[in-house]
Design an enzyme around this catalytic site. Structure first.
Site, PDB file in Angstrom:
ATOM      1  N   GLY A  53      39.685  45.425  34.953  1.00  0.00           N
ATOM      2  CA  GLY A  53      40.390  44.195  35.257  1.00  0.00           C
ATOM      3  C   GLY A  53      39.432  43.066  35.567  1.00  0.00           C
ATOM      4  N   ASP A 110      42.466  52.328  34.063  1.00  0.00           N
ATOM      5  CA  ASP A 110      41.198  52.265  33.326  1.00  0.00           C
ATOM      6  C   ASP A 110      40.909  53.588  32.627  1.00  0.00           C
ATOM      7  OD1 ASP A 110      40.612  49.628  34.077  1.00  0.00           O
ATOM      8  OD2 ASP A 110      39.768  50.291  35.973  1.00  0.00           O
ATOM      9  N   HIS A 222      40.780  46.115  44.786  1.00  0.00           N
ATOM     10  CA  HIS A 222      41.997  45.464  44.288  1.00  0.00           C
ATOM     11  C   HIS A 222      42.993  45.243  45.427  1.00  0.00           C
ATOM     12  CE1 HIS A 222      40.456  48.118  40.985  1.00  0.00           C
ATOM     13  NE2 HIS A 222      40.521  46.975  40.326  1.00  0.00           N
ATOM     14  N   GLY A 551      22.133  13.146  69.552  1.00  0.00           N
ATOM     15  CA  GLY A 551      20.687  13.170  69.691  1.00  0.00           C
ATOM     16  C   GLY A 551      20.207  12.357  70.868  1.00  0.00           C
TER      17      GLY A 551
END
Length: 568
Positions: A53, A110, A222, A551
């Site tokens: 994927g 897969d 996933h 500062g």
């Protein structure tokens, strides 16, 4: 979880990402209709095909190139490509004359789709093997059942080793065997602070989403759940993850038979949403715990983005036990990992020679006698300065000033007292240059170096006390020197609004107490003053008119504190 994306159409996203490959690597071609990226080597070799994927980039499409994958097949986001896509890749897009090895992660879709394509190719007479990688120990044997371990980032190491071996001209039998050997010797685990959002999908904000303080240990790539959720810090998280990978007593997850003589490769993988800076801190924690708790010093360390879960706010750890390939030293697992690869997604720029030399250099570095500066109790002014800088800047001013002040205090504690103001000033300068960064740090360093030069120029040649008048002249010359590097003047809403009154008052009165108070008045006078210089010009948000310049306020606090110290 972020649900904001620049490209919200998932189809358009996948297609344009594939097209981008041809722009970044001229040796890669894309079959957009079938979502295949492929590469043709100059001489025939075993072709390595992988995929899955989309959403795991740079895996797998950005691994296509010389020395790595020959072809990668992409599905839609988090969904397997079809068997037809894979079949077309094997039969029509890669060189099949020397055979094809398919490497796939252990996910049902897969395995079925790539497996079907493999069988179709075999029926056409093509020599094809398939290796399924299941390296995740986040889910143990009992819970994994017949499905087995999921495939995660350790798959990248299998692909790299197989691709390098194929590029060296090895046979399909050897490439397939070594790929399987590599897969059998990898353990991996991931953890995440949040689930991910897939472009184009609605968010439901359901109960499954992790709470603010929760971490999911063993989360899949996933959005699949892991083994547990807990609230913990990074050291404890890494400790748990390494224990899952290496603890021999954990029979449910003890997938590696390891001994004290074994060597390991470490992969620390970014799941997509962790900053490079933070991944560096994570990698350091992993490496130190491996050394301290497991007596493991990896022979190779890979840290970066290899296999993502879109923009997943997490990372994974993979450990490969280096195992003899039986093919000689030049075809060892480590040498194959070191072999060059022309693939945009493979990030390992350090050569094997550099690793060999690095071991000796590391020993030399360990022998350094530099002392680490530990924090002191000086914290009173930092929260206010940081708060002011958060409103009008980027929030780092207070931390930088605090770091410099604490470092100076530590220097005072460990150095011998001196009556020579120049020696004292040089000690302060050295600390400031090392401990302070950012704009304030640079200004302080320039000013103090110029002050030291001014003292040398204005001091009498014979030994004599440095009078307030000499200090005043030196301070005036240092202001002139500072003016060469910054155009800031009183009224620009910078630390100069506190520095100028201090120097001017000290020059006129010779009184440090009056000068410090003048600096404080100058700092407070910056409230409501519109900035002409500095980050406040373009960063400042609402409320800036109610706070002084960070500062200037920080410098005034420093000078007031110095005055108090002189009066004790």
């Amino acid at each position: 979880m972020s649900a904001k994306h620049f490209i919200n159409d998932p189809t358009h996203l996948v297609n344009t990402a594939l097209l981008a490959l041809t722009h970044t690597n001229p040796s890669v071609t894309v079959d957009l209709a079938n979502k295949i990226a492929y590469h043709a080597p100059p001489t025939p070799q075993v072709s390595i095909v992988s995929g899955g994927g989309s959403g795991h980039e740079p895996s797998f499409s950005s691994f296509v190139g010389a020395g790595l994958l020959s072809g990668a097949v992409a599905g839609t986001i988090f969904a397997s490509p079809s068997a037809e896509q894979v079949r077309r890749c094997i039969l029509h897009r890669v060189d099949k004359s020397k055979g094809v090895l398919v490497v796939v992660m252990n996910y049902t879709g897969d395995v079925l789709n790539f497996g079907m394509a493999v069988e179709k190719a075999r029926s056409r007479g093509v020599e094809v093997d398939m290796v399924v990688v299941g390296d995740d120990v986040g889910v143990g044997r009992k819970r994994g059942g017949k499905v087995g371990r999921r495939g995660i980032a350790g798959t990248c190491l299998v692909q790299k080793i197989a691709g390098a071996l194929a590029a060296k001209g090895a046979s399909l039998k050897d490439v397939s065997r070594i790929a399987q050997l590599t897969a059998d010797n990898i353990v991996s685990i991931g953890s995440s602070l949040s689930h991910v959002h897939v472009p184009g999908r609605k968010t439901d904000g359901g109960e499954d989403e992790l709470k603010e303080s929760e971490i999911e240990i063993g989360m899949g790539i996933h959005n699949e759940p892991g083994s547990e959720r807990r609230t913990t810090d990074l050291p404890e998280l890494v400790k748990t993850m390494l224990s899952y990978c290496l603890d021999k007593s954990d029979k449910d997850r003890n997938f590696l038979d390891i001994s004290d003589e074994d060597e390991f490769v470490l992969l620390v993988n970014n799941l997509g949403g962790v900053s490079v800076l933070e991944l560096g801190g994570i990698t350091n924690e992993v490496v130190e715990q491996l050394a301290d708790d497991w007596k493991i010093k990896p022979v190779r360390i890979l840290s970066g983005t290899y296999m993502t879960s879109l923009n997943g706010l997490g990372f994974s750890i993979s450990l490969l036990k280096v195992t003899d390939t039986g093919l000689g030293d030049e075809k060892s697992m480590v040498k194959l990992l070191d072999a060059p690869a022309e693939a945009t997604g493979w990030a390992a720029a350090v050569t094997g020679d550099a690793w060999a030399k690095g071991a000796d250099l590391a020993k030399a570095r360990r022998g350094s006698d530099e002392e680490e500066v530990e924090p002191s109790n000086l914290r009173s002014a930092e929260p206010d300065v940081t708060n002011y800088d958060t409103i009008v800047g980027d929030g780092d001013c207070g931390i930088g000033l605090k770091r410099g002040a604490e470092a100076i205090l530590q220097m005072l504690d460990r150095t011998k007292q001196t009556e020579d103001p120049l020696i004292f000033l040089q000690n302060v300068i050295q600390v400031v240059e090392l401990a302070m960064d950012g704009t304030s740090g640079a200004i302080y360093a320039i000013f103090l170096n110029a002050l030291a030069h001014g003292l040398r120029q204005n001091s009498p040649s014979s030994p004599a006390p440095i009078t307030p008048q000499i200090w005043a002249k030196a301070l005036e010359s240092s202001l002139q020197a500072l003016g060469k590097y910054t155009p800031a003047k009183p009224g620009d809403r910078t630390l100069i609004d506190a520095l100028y009154p201090f120097v001017d008052t000290l020059s006129k009165t010779g009184n440090v107490d009056s000068a410090a108070k003048a600096a404080d008045q100058g700092a407070q006078g910056t409230k409501g003053m519109k900035a002409s210089l500095g980050r406040t010009v373009y960063v400042g948000g609402e409320g800036w008119e109610n706070v002084p310049d960070p500062g200037a306020h920080g410098l005034a606090e420093l000078l007031l504190g110095l005055n108090e110290g002189l009066n004790k």
